[in-house]
Each structure stands twice: as C-alpha cells, then as structure tokens.
Write a protein that holds these residues in place. Structure first.
Motif, short mmCIF file in Angstrom:
data_model
loop_
_atom_site.label_atom_id
_atom_site.label_comp_id
_atom_site.label_asym_id
_atom_site.label_seq_id
_atom_site.Cartn_x
_atom_site.Cartn_y
_atom_site.Cartn_z
N GLN A 186 77.85 57.04 -11.66
CA GLN A 186 77.83 55.62 -11.29
C GLN A 186 76.47 54.97 -11.53
N ASN A 187 75.37 55.70 -11.31
CA ASN A 187 74.05 55.06 -11.43
C ASN A 187 73.26 55.51 -12.65
N ARG A 188 73.82 56.42 -13.43
CA ARG A 188 73.09 57.04 -14.54
C ARG A 188 72.48 56.01 -15.48
N PHE A 189 73.29 55.06 -15.93
CA PHE A 189 72.78 54.14 -16.94
C PHE A 189 71.98 52.99 -16.34
N GLU A 190 72.11 52.76 -15.06
CA GLU A 190 71.19 51.83 -14.41
C GLU A 190 69.76 52.38 -14.51
N VAL A 191 69.62 53.67 -14.22
CA VAL A 191 68.30 54.32 -14.27
C VAL A 191 67.81 54.46 -15.70
N LEU A 192 68.65 54.97 -16.59
CA LEU A 192 68.23 55.23 -17.97
C LEU A 192 67.92 53.93 -18.72
N THR A 193 68.69 52.88 -18.45
CA THR A 193 68.42 51.59 -19.10
C THR A 193 67.07 51.05 -18.65
N PHE A 194 66.79 51.17 -17.36
CA PHE A 194 65.49 50.72 -16.85
C PHE A 194 64.36 51.50 -17.51
N LEU A 195 64.53 52.82 -17.64
CA LEU A 195 63.48 53.64 -18.24
C LEU A 195 63.26 53.29 -19.71
N LEU A 196 64.34 53.02 -20.43
CA LEU A 196 64.19 52.64 -21.84
C LEU A 196 63.56 51.26 -21.97
N LEU A 197 63.86 50.37 -21.04
CA LEU A 197 63.19 49.07 -20.99
C LEU A 197 61.69 49.27 -20.77
N ARG A 198 61.35 50.16 -19.87
CA ARG A 198 59.93 50.45 -19.61
C ARG A 198 59.25 51.01 -20.86
N TYR A 199 59.95 51.88 -21.56
CA TYR A 199 59.41 52.45 -22.80
C TYR A 199 59.21 51.36 -23.85
N ASN A 200 60.20 50.50 -24.02
CA ASN A 200 60.10 49.44 -25.02
C ASN A 200 58.95 48.49 -24.73
N ALA A 201 58.64 48.30 -23.45
CA ALA A 201 57.52 47.43 -23.09
C ALA A 201 56.18 48.02 -23.52
N ALA A 202 56.15 49.34 -23.74
CA ALA A 202 54.92 50.01 -24.17
C ALA A 202 55.01 50.49 -25.61
N LEU A 203 55.96 49.94 -26.35
CA LEU A 203 56.26 50.44 -27.70
C LEU A 203 55.05 50.44 -28.62
N SER A 204 54.22 49.40 -28.53
CA SER A 204 53.09 49.29 -29.44
C SER A 204 52.02 50.36 -29.19
N TYR A 205 52.11 51.05 -28.05
CA TYR A 205 51.14 52.11 -27.73
C TYR A 205 51.67 53.50 -28.07
N MET A 206 52.91 53.58 -28.52
CA MET A 206 53.52 54.87 -28.75
C MET A 206 53.16 55.43 -30.14
N PRO A 207 52.87 56.73 -30.23
CA PRO A 207 52.54 57.34 -31.53
C PRO A 207 53.78 57.46 -32.41
N ALA A 208 53.55 57.72 -33.68
CA ALA A 208 54.65 57.78 -34.65
C ALA A 208 55.69 58.83 -34.28
N VAL A 209 55.24 59.97 -33.75
CA VAL A 209 56.19 61.04 -33.41
C VAL A 209 57.14 60.60 -32.30
N SER A 210 56.67 59.75 -31.40
CA SER A 210 57.53 59.24 -30.33
C SER A 210 58.53 58.23 -30.88
N LEU A 211 58.08 57.37 -31.79
CA LEU A 211 58.98 56.39 -32.41
C LEU A 211 60.06 57.11 -33.22
N GLN A 212 59.67 58.19 -33.88
CA GLN A 212 60.64 58.99 -34.64
C GLN A 212 61.66 59.61 -33.70
N SER A 213 61.20 60.10 -32.57
CA SER A 213 62.10 60.69 -31.58
C SER A 213 63.10 59.66 -31.08
N LEU A 214 62.63 58.44 -30.82
CA LEU A 214 63.52 57.36 -30.37
C LEU A 214 64.62 57.12 -31.40
N CYS A 215 64.25 57.00 -32.66
CA CYS A 215 65.24 56.73 -33.71
C CYS A 215 66.22 57.90 -33.86
#
Length: 252
Positions: free
Chosen positions: A171-200
């Motif tokens: 019931q709450n899984r994607f509420e939490v995961l969506t919030f975490l991915l939103l938090r990650y996207n807010a810091a996207l410009s600070y993420m190294p290439a290996v992290s961006l590759q992992s996301l894709c």
C-alpha cells in the motif's frame, strides 16, 4: 565479488570510524575521487547474499544522517540501484533478502520528511521540468539548478506532509519510492556518471521485465513484470531525460 573488491569495501567500512570530526569535510570531499570504491559498493549492493551488504547499508545511512552534504550526496548516488534491488526482490516475493536495503530506503525517507524536532514538514524540491523545451533547444547549457531556473526549465515541486513509515508494504511502497526518486532528481546535477547510468539501466529493466522484448535485451534477470505507479513513472522519465543530457555534458 572479487577479493580485491571485498578488501576495498572493508577498508572503507573501518576507515570512517577513525576519521576525526574536524576532518569529515575533507574526507567527504575525497570520496568522490574513489572510483574503485564506488564500483565495489555497487557490486555489494547487487549481491543480496553478500555479508557486506548490511554493514554497507548501515554506513550509507550514517553518511546520510551525518549532516555533511557531500556524504549525503555520496549515499544518494546509489539510490536508483537500491530501489531496483528492492523492486526486483519484491517481484520475486523474497522480501527477507532485502531487509537491510528496505531499512536504508526507509531511513532516508523518514529523515527527509521531518524537521530537526521530528515534526512532519512540507518539502520543496527544484527539479528539471519536462514541459519544455525540446532536447535540441537546450544546446550545451550546463544543467545546474541556477541555469535551469534562469531559462525557465525547472519547476518547484512541493511534497508532504508525509507519514513516517516503519516498513514498506504494497500500500505505501510507491509513496515512499516516488518520494525518494523525487529527492534524487532534485540532486541530479551533483550525481556522477555511474549513478546516472544506473538510473537509466534500472528504468530500462523495469520497462522490459516480463515482456517479450526482454528476450532481445542484455538483461536476463527476473522474468516477472514490475508494476509501478504513475507518479513513480513521472519521476523515472524526468530522471532519464536529464540524465542523458548530464551524461553527454560530462563526456565533453
């Protein structure tokens, strides 16, 4: 996992315990240059049977709650891979093997949604906007938060207040995961290439798992479909769109 990777991770686990508080900023700044460490940590996270997984998750959580911005970003870079590992295990119905990953995801979520006094708060994130423009019109502009805002390419997203969670459920899984991915996207410009590759990569896996086209892709992991929420998909698309732009700039 190779013995060399094990040694690198074990050294990292013990090293942080001996770092004086006054030296933490310098230690955090040097972490971004330790490419072999990051690679070894990915291997640990991907191996759910690794004995190092639990202490690694614990240390990443300690980094996140340390208050040191660079340590927080160091943990954030692994968020896509951690989310994927949790979703893959959820699809296989073997949730016991992802206990420490679930604890880390919940820990980051619960830290973010409250203020220093432990009260729920409404958070604001500045993230890239998908509404405009087309990729060709962005050109070679650096995708920093300031540049995006100046050109009207970012938007402020408000999230919360959220309830604290003690465990992830269907019931709450994607509420939490969506919030975490939103938090990650807010810091996207600070993420190294290996992290961006992992996301894709994890987004690609989610899209092909359980579908016929999985047979022509390199990924031969789980064969069951992974249902996601529409809100989570929006964050996936936002991250992928700008991850491609950032990765291209980092290669130039």
């Amino acid at each position: 996992m190779l013995a060399a990777d094990t040694g690198i991770v074990e050294e990292w686990l013990s090293e942080f315990k001996t770092v004086p508080e006054a030296s933490i900023p310098s230690y955090a700044n040097n972490l971004k240059d330790k490419i072999s460490l990051v690679s070894s940590l990915y291997k640990v996270i991907q191996d759910l049977q690794s004995e190092l997984l639990e202490p690694v998750c614990h240390q990443l959580f300690e980094f996140y709650r340390s208050g040191e911005e660079l340590l927080l970003q160091f943990t954030l870079q692994f968020l896509p891979e951690l989310i994927w590992c949790y979703l893959a295990v959820s699809a296989s119905k073997d949730l016991q093997s992802s206990g420490c990953i679930e604890a880390l995801l919940l820990g980051v979520y619960n830290l973010e949604i409250v203020d220093k006094d432990g009260h729920s708060r409404v958070l604001s994130f500045t993230i890239p906007s998908l509404s405009k423009p087309s990729p060709s019109s962005i050109g070679s502009m650096a995708l920093t938060e300031g540049a995006l805002s100046q050109h009207g390419l970012s938007r402020v997203v408000y999230s919360g207040p959220h309830l604290q969670r003690e465990m992830l459920t269907a019931q709450n899984r994607f509420e939490v995961l969506t919030f975490l991915l939103l938090r990650y996207n807010a810091a996207l410009s600070y993420m190294p290439a290996v992290s961006l590759q992992s996301l894709c990569q994890i987004c690609s896996r989610i899209c092909v798992c359980g579908y016929p086209r999985q047979q022509v892709r390199k990924y031969k992991g789980i064969n069951s479909r992974i249902p996601i929420s529409s809100e989570f998909m929006v964050q996936m698309l936002t991250g992928i769109y700008y991850a491609f732009r950032l990765a291209k700039q980092q290669q130039q």
